[in-house]
Design a protein around this motif. Structure first.
Motif, PDB file in Angstrom:
ATOM      1  N   PRO A   1       0.807  -1.229   0.000  1.00 17.75           N
ATOM      2  CA  PRO A   1       0.000   0.000   0.000  1.00 17.75           C
ATOM      3  C   PRO A   1       0.842   1.282   0.000  1.00 17.75           C
ATOM      4  CG  PRO A   1      -0.015  -1.016   2.167  1.00 17.75           C
ATOM      5  CD  PRO A   1       0.700  -1.968   1.249  1.00 17.75           C
ATOM      6  N   ARG A   2       2.124   1.187   0.312  1.00 17.52           N
ATOM      7  CA  ARG A   2       2.970   2.375   0.344  1.00 17.52           C
ATOM      8  C   ARG A   2       3.526   2.748  -1.023  1.00 17.52           C
ATOM      9  NH1 ARG A   2       7.198   0.617   4.411  1.00 17.52           N
ATOM     10  NH2 ARG A   2       6.414  -1.410   3.813  1.00 17.52           N
ATOM     11  N   VAL A   3       3.328   1.898  -2.034  1.00 12.33           N
ATOM     12  CA  VAL A   3       3.843   2.161  -3.378  1.00 12.33           C
ATOM     13  C   VAL A   3       2.664   2.409  -4.305  1.00 12.33           C
ATOM     14  CG1 VAL A   3       5.176   1.219  -5.292  1.00 12.33           C
ATOM     15  CG2 VAL A   3       5.838   0.695  -2.953  1.00 12.33           C
ATOM     16  N   SER A   4       2.667   3.571  -4.933  1.00 12.70           N
ATOM     17  CA  SER A   4       1.562   3.901  -5.836  1.00 12.70           C
ATOM     18  C   SER A   4       1.881   3.456  -7.260  1.00 12.70           C
ATOM     19  CB  SER A   4       1.288   5.404  -5.811  1.00 12.70           C
ATOM     20  OG  SER A   4       2.363   6.100  -6.408  1.00 12.70           O
ATOM     21  N   ILE A   5       0.839   3.190  -7.991  1.00 16.14           N
ATOM     22  CA  ILE A   5       1.001   2.775  -9.386  1.00 16.14           C
ATOM     23  C   ILE A   5       1.549   3.933 -10.221  1.00 16.14           C
ATOM     24  CG2 ILE A   5      -1.367   3.315 -10.057  1.00 16.14           C
ATOM     25  CD1 ILE A   5       0.542   0.270 -11.310  1.00 16.14           C
ATOM     26  N   GLU A   6       1.170   5.168  -9.854  1.00 15.25           N
ATOM     27  CA  GLU A   6       1.654   6.336 -10.589  1.00 15.25           C
ATOM     28  C   GLU A   6       3.166   6.489 -10.443  1.00 15.25           C
ATOM     29  OE1 GLU A   6      -0.779   6.525  -8.278  1.00 15.25           O
ATOM     30  OE2 GLU A   6      -2.575   6.836  -9.486  1.00 15.25           O
ATOM     31  N   GLU A   7       3.647   6.339  -9.217  1.00 15.49           N
ATOM     32  CA  GLU A   7       5.091   6.430  -8.954  1.00 15.49           C
ATOM     33  C   GLU A   7       5.837   5.349  -9.724  1.00 15.49           C
ATOM     34  OE1 GLU A   7       8.133   6.264  -5.126  1.00 15.49           O
ATOM     35  OE2 GLU A   7       6.026   5.743  -4.862  1.00 15.49           O
ATOM     36  N   THR A   8       5.248   4.164  -9.759  1.00 13.06           N
ATOM     37  CA  THR A   8       5.868   3.051 -10.467  1.00 13.06           C
ATOM     38  C   THR A   8       5.929   3.315 -11.963  1.00 13.06           C
ATOM     39  OG1 THR A   8       5.041   1.538  -8.779  1.00 13.06           O
ATOM     40  CG2 THR A   8       5.717   0.573 -10.880  1.00 13.06           C
ATOM     41  N   MET A   9       4.850   3.819 -12.530  1.00 15.98           N
ATOM     42  CA  MET A   9       4.820   4.089 -13.966  1.00 15.98           C
ATOM     43  C   MET A   9       5.819   5.182 -14.350  1.00 15.98           C
ATOM     44  SD  MET A   9       2.856   1.875 -15.150  1.00 15.98           S
ATOM     45  CE  MET A   9       2.689   2.409 -16.824  1.00 15.98           C
ATOM     46  N   VAL A  10       5.961   6.195 -13.510  1.00 17.93           N
ATOM     47  CA  VAL A  10       6.937   7.256 -13.790  1.00 17.93           C
ATOM     48  C   VAL A  10       8.350   6.687 -13.731  1.00 17.93           C
ATOM     49  CG1 VAL A  10       7.919   9.405 -12.898  1.00 17.93           C
ATOM     50  CG2 VAL A  10       5.445   9.154 -13.071  1.00 17.93           C
ATOM     51  N   ALA A  11       8.627   5.837 -12.751  1.00 15.86           N
ATOM     52  CA  ALA A  11       9.955   5.228 -12.636  1.00 15.86           C
ATOM     53  C   ALA A  11      10.254   4.348 -13.839  1.00 15.86           C
ATOM     54  CB  ALA A  11      10.056   4.426 -11.344  1.00 15.86           C
ATOM     55  N   VAL A  12       9.264   3.600 -14.314  1.00 19.06           N
ATOM     56  CA  VAL A  12       9.448   2.744 -15.487  1.00 19.06           C
ATOM     57  C   VAL A  12       9.734   3.599 -16.719  1.00 19.06           C
ATOM     58  CG1 VAL A  12       8.254   1.172 -17.073  1.00 19.06           C
ATOM     59  CG2 VAL A  12       8.107   0.810 -14.606  1.00 19.06           C
ATOM     60  N   GLN A  13       9.006   4.695 -16.881  1.00 20.63           N
ATOM     61  CA  GLN A  13       9.232   5.569 -18.027  1.00 20.63           C
ATOM     62  C   GLN A  13      10.619   6.214 -17.972  1.00 20.63           C
ATOM     63  OE1 GLN A  13       7.418   6.115 -20.843  1.00 20.63           O
ATOM     64  NE2 GLN A  13       6.258   4.365 -20.070  1.00 20.63           N
ATOM     65  N   LYS A  14      11.050   6.622 -16.781  1.00 22.82           N
ATOM     66  CA  LYS A  14      12.393   7.187 -16.633  1.00 22.82           C
ATOM     67  C   LYS A  14      13.455   6.158 -17.023  1.00 22.82           C
ATOM     68  CE  LYS A  14      11.921  10.712 -13.073  1.00 22.82           C
ATOM     69  NZ  LYS A  14      12.386  11.123 -11.741  1.00 22.82           N
ATOM     70  N   ALA A  15      13.264   4.933 -16.594  1.00 21.66           N
ATOM     71  CA  ALA A  15      14.217   3.877 -16.922  1.00 21.66           C
ATOM     72  C   ALA A  15      14.239   3.618 -18.429  1.00 21.66           C
ATOM     73  CB  ALA A  15      13.877   2.601 -16.159  1.00 21.66           C
TER      74      ALA A  15
END
Length: 103
Positions: free
Chosen positions: A63-77
């Motif tokens: 619950p501490r990890v948001s899908i939005e944060e994850t998607m931004v990190a994936v796009q940055k990578a």
């Protein structure tokens, strides 16, 4: 290199992102091309590892990890990897051009 997601009022453009990635590190000695390239590769690798970790946490329903944060990190990578790939292709093309020159 710190790749944490921070809230900025304006998104970074390609040149601003490149400046941030290639900014001289404090207390660093003179940086040559190979050192700068190695640091850039390490930064891309760290971004990919962070994105993988966030994806894993989302899959485990943390619950501490948001899908939005994850998607931004994936796009940055992905953007970092694509930029690295373009640099590599340009380096190979330059090497090929030099090797094909007549002396």
């Amino acid at each position: 290199m710190d790749l944490r997601i921070s809230s900025t009022p304006n998104p970074l453009t390609g040149t601003e992102l490149a400046r941030r990635v290639m900014a001289p590190q404090p207390a660093a000695q003179e940086v040559g091309f190979s050192t700068a390239f190695r640091n850039a590769l390490q930064a891309v690798s760290a971004a990919q590892e962070q994105a993988s970790g966030l994806q894993r946490e989302v899959q485990l329903e943390n619950p501490r990890v948001s899908i939005e944060e994850t998607m931004v990190a994936v796009q940055k990578a992905q953007i970092g990897f694509q930029a690295t790939l373009h640099v590599r292709n340009r380096m190979v093309q330059a090497y090929t051009d030099i090797m094909n020159m007549q002396v």
